[in-house]
Write an enzyme that holds these catalytic residues in place. Structure first.
Site, PDB file in Angstrom:
ATOM      1  CG  HIS A 120      50.133  17.707  -2.144  1.00 30.41           C
ATOM      2  ND1 HIS A 120      49.266  17.056  -1.287  1.00 30.41           N
ATOM      3  CD2 HIS A 120      50.812  16.737  -2.810  1.00 30.41           C
ATOM      4  CE1 HIS A 120      49.416  15.747  -1.429  1.00 30.41           C
ATOM      5  NE2 HIS A 120      50.349  15.535  -2.343  1.00 30.41           N
ATOM      6  CG  HIS A 153      51.979  12.252  -8.438  1.00 30.66           C
ATOM      7  ND1 HIS A 153      50.935  12.781  -9.168  1.00 30.66           N
ATOM      8  CD2 HIS A 153      51.439  11.911  -7.234  1.00 30.66           C
ATOM      9  CE1 HIS A 153      49.829  12.768  -8.443  1.00 30.66           C
ATOM     10  NE2 HIS A 153      50.113  12.248  -7.268  1.00 30.66           N
ATOM     11  CG  HIS A 170      45.406  10.748  -7.007  1.00 25.46           C
ATOM     12  ND1 HIS A 170      45.988   9.500  -6.885  1.00 25.46           N
ATOM     13  CD2 HIS A 170      46.358  11.637  -6.647  1.00 25.46           C
ATOM     14  CE1 HIS A 170      47.227   9.634  -6.455  1.00 25.46           C
ATOM     15  NE2 HIS A 170      47.479  10.926  -6.304  1.00 25.46           N
TER      16      HIS A 170
END
Length: 207
Positions: free
Chosen positions: A58, A7, A120
């Site tokens: 996350h 990312h 994604h």
């Protein structure tokens, strides 16, 4: 959105090619960040208003960016690896309580027509798990057929974006207060349902 290389790995190259860029991020581990942001911080880019939403789980420094166009009133959110079409990111650095807050309380409170741009193309895998959780959900079945059509084209087309309204119909992680999802996990609270779903999804193999 967060520090993982897939990312943020190109930030330094971009800065070398175009000096003077501002790189927003909520984590000192993100390469090339020039302005560290927190929940509620705002930025402007032309006619676009950008609001930072802190969504740790996350990763601890994960930020989602809610963008509104003041001319067209279009709304979208870049969700990185917090919210996917039909799913959510793994809890690498956080808890079910944090992901509940991120998905249900923060992202879930955005306007229903907000377009969701996730990090994604995991849509069919995620929806397959959703169908396992809620096999009688007609919105899920319809979305799976639509995604398959998109991915079987030559070349395949992306299934992103979805919308917040759509995620509330098809994404089990945004449906943790819904009785059919709680029945699957044998839980009675949203947070415990979130915890059970993520544990099951981590080891889920589609049939």
């Amino acid at each position: 959105t967060h520090h993982h290389w897939d990312h943020a790995g190109g930030n330094k190259n971009l800065l070398e090619k175009a000096s003077g860029l501002t790189v927003l991020g909520g984590d000192t581990r993100i390469d090339g960040v020039t302005r560290q942001v927190k929940h509620g911080d705002e930025a402007k880019l032309g006619n676009l208003n950008i609001q930072c939403l802190s969504t740790p789980c996350h990763t601890t420094g994960h930020i989602c960016y809610y963008v509104t166009d003041q001319d067209t009133n279009e709304k979208l959110v870049f969700t990185g690896d917090t919210l996917f079409l039909g799913g959510c990111g793994r809890f690498f650095e956080g808890t079910a309580e944090q992901m509940y807050s991120a998905l249900v309380e923060k992202l879930g409170s955005l306007p229903p027509d907000t377009k969701v741009y996730c990090g994604h193309e995991y849509s069919l895998q995620n929806l397959g798990f959703g169908a396992h959780v809620e096999p009688e959900n007609p919105d899920l079945s319809e979305k799976i057929s639509w995604c398959k059509e998109k991915r079987e084209l030559n070349p395949p087309e992306p299934t992103v974006p979805s919308t917040i309204a759509e995620e509330k119909k098809i994404n089990p992680f945004m449906r943790v207060e819904v009785s059919s999802v709680q029945k699957h996990t044998n839980t009675t609270s949203g947070v415990e349902t979130m915890r059970a779903l993520r544990a099951e999804k981590d080891n889920f193999k589609a049939k």
